[in-house]
Design a protein around this motif. Sequence first.
Motif, PDB file in Angstrom:
ATOM      1  N   LEU A  26      35.943  39.102  40.420  1.00  0.00           N
ATOM      2  CA  LEU A  26      37.186  38.966  39.083  1.00  0.00           C
ATOM      3  C   LEU A  26      38.412  38.013  38.989  1.00  0.00           C
ATOM      4  O   LEU A  26      38.126  37.018  38.921  1.00  0.00           O
ATOM      5  CB  LEU A  26      37.017  40.680  38.293  1.00  0.00           C
ATOM      6  CG  LEU A  26      36.237  40.913  37.526  1.00  0.00           C
ATOM      7  CD1 LEU A  26      36.601  41.836  36.946  1.00  0.00           C
ATOM      8  CD2 LEU A  26      35.194  39.535  36.667  1.00  0.00           C
ATOM      9  N   ALA A  27      39.068  38.377  40.510  1.00  0.00           N
ATOM     10  CA  ALA A  27      40.756  37.990  40.578  1.00  0.00           C
ATOM     11  C   ALA A  27      40.521  36.624  40.791  1.00  0.00           C
ATOM     12  O   ALA A  27      40.641  34.988  40.783  1.00  0.00           O
ATOM     13  CB  ALA A  27      40.796  38.632  41.417  1.00  0.00           C
ATOM     14  N   GLU A  44      34.469  38.572  32.543  1.00  0.00           N
ATOM     15  CA  GLU A  44      33.515  37.547  34.248  1.00  0.00           C
ATOM     16  C   GLU A  44      33.525  36.243  33.790  1.00  0.00           C
ATOM     17  O   GLU A  44      33.976  35.677  34.317  1.00  0.00           O
ATOM     18  CB  GLU A  44      32.235  38.035  34.359  1.00  0.00           C
ATOM     19  CG  GLU A  44      31.583  39.360  34.956  1.00  0.00           C
ATOM     20  CD  GLU A  44      30.437  39.560  35.248  1.00  0.00           C
ATOM     21  OE1 GLU A  44      29.651  38.605  35.459  1.00  0.00           O
ATOM     22  OE2 GLU A  44      30.039  41.074  35.261  1.00  0.00           O
ATOM     23  N   PRO A  79      33.880  48.674  41.896  1.00  0.00           N
ATOM     24  CA  PRO A  79      35.134  48.175  41.988  1.00  0.00           C
ATOM     25  C   PRO A  79      35.811  47.398  43.581  1.00  0.00           C
ATOM     26  O   PRO A  79      36.518  46.620  43.683  1.00  0.00           O
ATOM     27  CB  PRO A  79      35.863  49.401  41.785  1.00  0.00           C
ATOM     28  CG  PRO A  79      34.914  50.376  41.179  1.00  0.00           C
ATOM     29  CD  PRO A  79      33.762  50.180  41.924  1.00  0.00           C
ATOM     30  N   TYR A 129      34.031  44.285  42.906  1.00  0.00           N
ATOM     31  CA  TYR A 129      34.008  43.646  41.497  1.00  0.00           C
ATOM     32  C   TYR A 129      35.207  43.655  41.024  1.00  0.00           C
ATOM     33  O   TYR A 129      35.393  42.116  40.668  1.00  0.00           O
ATOM     34  CB  TYR A 129      33.427  44.690  40.376  1.00  0.00           C
ATOM     35  CG  TYR A 129      33.054  43.907  39.596  1.00  0.00           C
ATOM     36  CD1 TYR A 129      31.518  43.489  39.001  1.00  0.00           C
ATOM     37  CD2 TYR A 129      34.505  44.565  38.196  1.00  0.00           C
ATOM     38  CE1 TYR A 129      31.300  43.015  37.662  1.00  0.00           C
ATOM     39  CE2 TYR A 129      33.531  43.840  36.667  1.00  0.00           C
ATOM     40  CZ  TYR A 129      32.570  43.684  36.330  1.00  0.00           C
ATOM     41  OH  TYR A 129      32.485  42.718  35.211  1.00  0.00           O
ATOM     42  N   ILE A 130      35.970  43.967  41.747  1.00  0.00           N
ATOM     43  CA  ILE A 130      37.428  43.851  41.342  1.00  0.00           C
ATOM     44  C   ILE A 130      37.711  42.361  42.007  1.00  0.00           C
ATOM     45  O   ILE A 130      38.634  41.332  41.184  1.00  0.00           O
ATOM     46  CB  ILE A 130      38.915  44.752  41.200  1.00  0.00           C
ATOM     47  CG1 ILE A 130      38.052  45.990  40.459  1.00  0.00           C
ATOM     48  CG2 ILE A 130      39.709  44.327  40.905  1.00  0.00           C
ATOM     49  CD1 ILE A 130      38.594  46.745  40.663  1.00  0.00           C
TER      50      ILE A 130
END
Length: 460
Positions: A164-165, A36, A157, A160-161
């Motif tokens: 992150l991106a 992160e 996910p 979360y994903i």
Amino acid sequence: RGLVGSEMCIRDRWRFEMEWGFEMEVTSFNFLYMLEMLLPAIGLCIPLKKREHGMGKAMAIIIVGTCLLGVLPIFYIKYYGTEMQQGILWVESVILMFVWFALIWAILIFSIYFCTESSIYEAMYIFALSYGVEHIFYCIRVLVEHFTGGIIGNKHPIVYIPCLAGSFLLAYFWFAKGTVYEGKYPIGAISATTTSVVLMGIVWGLSIVMDYLGYAHIHSIYAILCCLFILTNQREQMKRETERIEFSQKEQLWEKTKLRYEMSKESIAVVNQHYHDMKHQLMILSTMSDEDKRKAKLQDMESKIAAYDAVVRTGNEYLDTVLTEKKLTCQSNQISMSCIADGSQLAFMDELDLYTLFGNALDNAIEANQKISNVHERWISVQIQNKKGILLVEIVNPYEGSLVYDSNHMPVTSKQDTGSHGFGTKSMKNIVEHYGGQMVIKTEQNKYLLRMIFQNSHGR
């Protein structure tokens, strides 16, 4: 997330321990939190100048540091696990979490330092920015978890994903790409350190208070606003600093160009005076009766006449000055310079802009020729003509080696002093665009072509 994160993580740990085992959760937590923080840091560092072999050193620090951080809590829990679960060593566990996060931050700061050409203070500043970006998306995940009643957890996910991106994209495209100037963030060490302390103190301190009171979701809202405010403020500050640096460079260039122009103008005036004196001397020589004295005088004049061949007359006094100056330089460097120019077409251009434009262009051409060992292959061609209402200026010269272009399709200087030399091409482009023109640079068959195009309204 500071002590708040420590308390939350402690509660989460026991839940994970029941299902997965404590050791597995600690390792995954280390990896995820490092990821992160790492993604926005990478986004902020991409445009920066890199140290030689810096990427390998940074990767080694991250890998070794992550492994050590994974081992530390495991050993700690083996000795104090029961007491921690019973709340006996709550203070010690909080201290452990504090040290744990501090070590993660230190790993990232030193990774940035060894990877990029940044001082330790600048590395701290970059880390503070990455922390701000990461915290925005952490708070978004917390809000999603709160408003979905825990159905979508902050590590799910589906949220979360994208977060992150988003942290990487925000750091690179919104912040870094528009603020990095010549491979660095244009901000001083004192300002960088101060910003680091303010950013960490405000966000982290308020997080502790609000989570202790049980208002983590409310904290997330104002934390997002706080981080966005600080990042936006820093972004605008760096843009202003870039503008200040560029203005200072332009001012210095203007002063130097003005001085060179005045000196060149005086030199050309002297040349013109000598030229007229020679004409009178030739008239006197034609009436001399002593043949030997006349021959001696003619030989003396012939040895000096070559310099006066460099005088260029285009119908524009200011253009004549710069072309004559550069032609004299070409003669001393064994460079053949041809000029077909209608200087009256450039009457719309300010004299200093005209001198700066052609001075920089011809300096670059002369420098390229000086790198050619065979003096018979050194040449410069200058053409200024009006074609069907379009004013076309072309300067062509040979070159050796390869050219590197930046994102604006402008050649990047090969000199180490990029601050002063690379600015020449930028200055030329700015001048051309100021008069509504276009500047194009092409290379083919070892020829370097600089083309400037002006519309009819200026060219007449």
